[in-house]
Enzyme design. Structure first.
Site, short mmCIF file in Angstrom:
data_model
loop_
_atom_site.label_atom_id
_atom_site.label_comp_id
_atom_site.label_asym_id
_atom_site.label_seq_id
_atom_site.Cartn_x
_atom_site.Cartn_y
_atom_site.Cartn_z
N LYS A 1 10.31 -58.08 -34.55
CA LYS A 1 8.86 -57.84 -34.77
C LYS A 1 9.03 -56.66 -34.07
CE LYS A 1 4.30 -58.81 -33.05
NZ LYS A 1 3.77 -57.67 -33.15
N TYR B 1 10.86 -59.85 -30.07
CA TYR B 1 9.43 -59.23 -30.08
C TYR B 1 9.61 -57.97 -29.38
CZ TYR B 1 4.41 -58.44 -29.34
OH TYR B 1 3.31 -58.09 -29.18
C1 SI3 Z 1 -0.44 -54.40 -28.01
C2 SI3 Z 1 -1.02 -54.58 -29.33
O1 SI3 Z 1 -2.13 -55.41 -29.58
N1 SI3 Z 1 -0.15 -54.56 -30.58
C3 SI3 Z 1 -0.73 -55.31 -31.75
C4 SI3 Z 1 -1.16 -54.23 -32.68
O2 SI3 Z 1 -1.70 -54.78 -33.70
C5 SI3 Z 1 -2.17 -53.17 -32.14
O3 SI3 Z 1 -3.19 -53.80 -31.73
C6 SI3 Z 1 -2.85 -52.31 -33.36
O4 SI3 Z 1 -1.87 -51.60 -34.05
C7 SI3 Z 1 -3.80 -51.58 -32.64
O5 SI3 Z 1 -3.06 -50.65 -32.04
C8 SI3 Z 1 0.60 -56.14 -32.46
O6 SI3 Z 1 1.59 -55.32 -32.49
C9 SI3 Z 1 0.66 -57.13 -31.26
C10 SI3 Z 1 0.87 -58.27 -31.87
O7 SI3 Z 1 1.02 -58.43 -33.09
C11 SI3 Z 1 0.90 -59.52 -31.22
O8 SI3 Z 1 1.73 -59.66 -30.32
O9 SI3 Z 1 -0.24 -60.21 -30.87
#
Ligand code: SI3
Length: 290
Positions: free
Chosen positions: A161, A133
């Site tokens: 990821k 990750y």
């Molecule tokens: C910091 C964060 O929340 N990053 C999200 C993104 O989905 C992010 O929320 C989205 O791109 C909005 O900025 C994901 O990369 C994180 C993720 O999938 C997780 O670990 O839950």
């Protein structure tokens, strides 16, 4: 076929304890309505780094039971305490998870040798596969191509990821490792990652916006680039509105509008105030109400 995973949220009660029923309802919505390919359980969106070991185990168990084999599951087990990460990895694998994931150890600015040792320790004695990750903006740990190469030498480490906006590194990784899995994690930049050959995406906003993201991937893959860009543009209006309104609590407020009892985020994340609640209602009305 590229895959779309929602990063599972955890529902909390007002007193910051886990709301099991609310978490189950979000899982069901992702399966029944969003038709996601899988769930990333215990990541950032799950507010997992603010949970006890027992709470993290409970969330893996809820997701495993509620999905009942209908979608893929990935358990994020990373922790700055390697013994906790090992315990969580064993717990998830014993439950039946086929894939685990782990953020590198953070906070202490560990050397690469120490990070590699951490992954070796998590995987030691476990019959499983692991996805790194990589989320440098939050973890503070950036891995270079050479360091990914050393980690990928371990056949149990099947991919990454990739929540990182370094598209040169993403392109280098794809070219060097055609057989490793790369899931992209910055939802608002999905369109830029698709031509670089990602295997799919994992993100928070897919809890609500999975259908549009899947349509975007399908349009791109069928050569309808214009449509893919148009879909990303709507997604970005939505995502930026969400971020402005406080991302995780707002996703939960919109779930509530949709009849899913998503509950609250855990302190020190915010509990909704009237301005946030009316902002979320407006986002719901703009993007979801027909
Ligand atoms: C910091 C964060 O929340 N990053 C999200 C993104 O989905 C992010 O929320 C989205 O791109 C909005 O900025 C994901 O990369 C994180 C993720 O999938 C997780 O670990 O839950």
């Amino acid at each position: 076929m590229r895959k779309l995973y929602a990063a599972l949220m955890t529902s909390f009660n007002k007193d910051n304890t886990i709301n099991e029923q609310g978490t189950r309802e979000m899982i069901r919505y992702n399966i029944d309505h969003n038709e996601v390919d899988g769930l990333y359980v215990g990541g950032s969106t799950g507010e997992s780094f603010m949970q006890s070991t027992e709470e993290r185990e409970l969330v893996y168990k809820i997701a495993y039971e509620e999905t009942a084999g209908k979608v893929d599951l990935i358990a994020q087990v990373g922790s700055v305490d390697v013994m906790e990460a090992k315990k969580l990895a064993k717990y998830a694998v014993d439950l039946g998870y086929k894939t685990i994931s782990a953020v590198p150890p953070f906070y202490y600015h560990f050397s690469f040798e120490q990070i590699k040792n951490y992954y070796d320790m998590i995987l030691e004695g476990l019959n499983t596969q692991l996805i790194i990750y990589s989320i440098p903006a939050l973890s503070g740990v950036s891995l270079s191509l050479d360091q990914f190469t050393k980690l990928f030498d371990n056949p149990k480490i099947i991919g990454v990821k990739y929540t990182n906006n370094d598209f040169l590194l993403l392109q280098r990784l794809r070219a060097a490792f055609p057989d490793k899995v790369i899931y992209f994690g910055t939802d608002e930049m999905l369109i830029s990652a698709l031509p670089l050959g990602i295997d799919g995406a994992i993100g928070s906003t897919f809890n609500l916006n999975a259908k549009r993201a899947k349509a975007e991937m399908a349009a791109f893959d069928s050569g309808d680039i214009k449509k893919a860009f148009e879909l990303q543009n709507v997604s970005n209006d939505f995502i930026l509105d969400l971020i402005d309104n406080d991302l995780y609590p707002s996703i939960k407020l919109i779930f509530e509008e949709l009849g899913v009892h998503a509950g609250y985020s855990k302190a020190p994340m915010s509990k909704p105030n009237p301005a946030m609640a009316s902002g979320a209602k407006k986002i719901y009305e703009t993007y979801f109400k027909n």
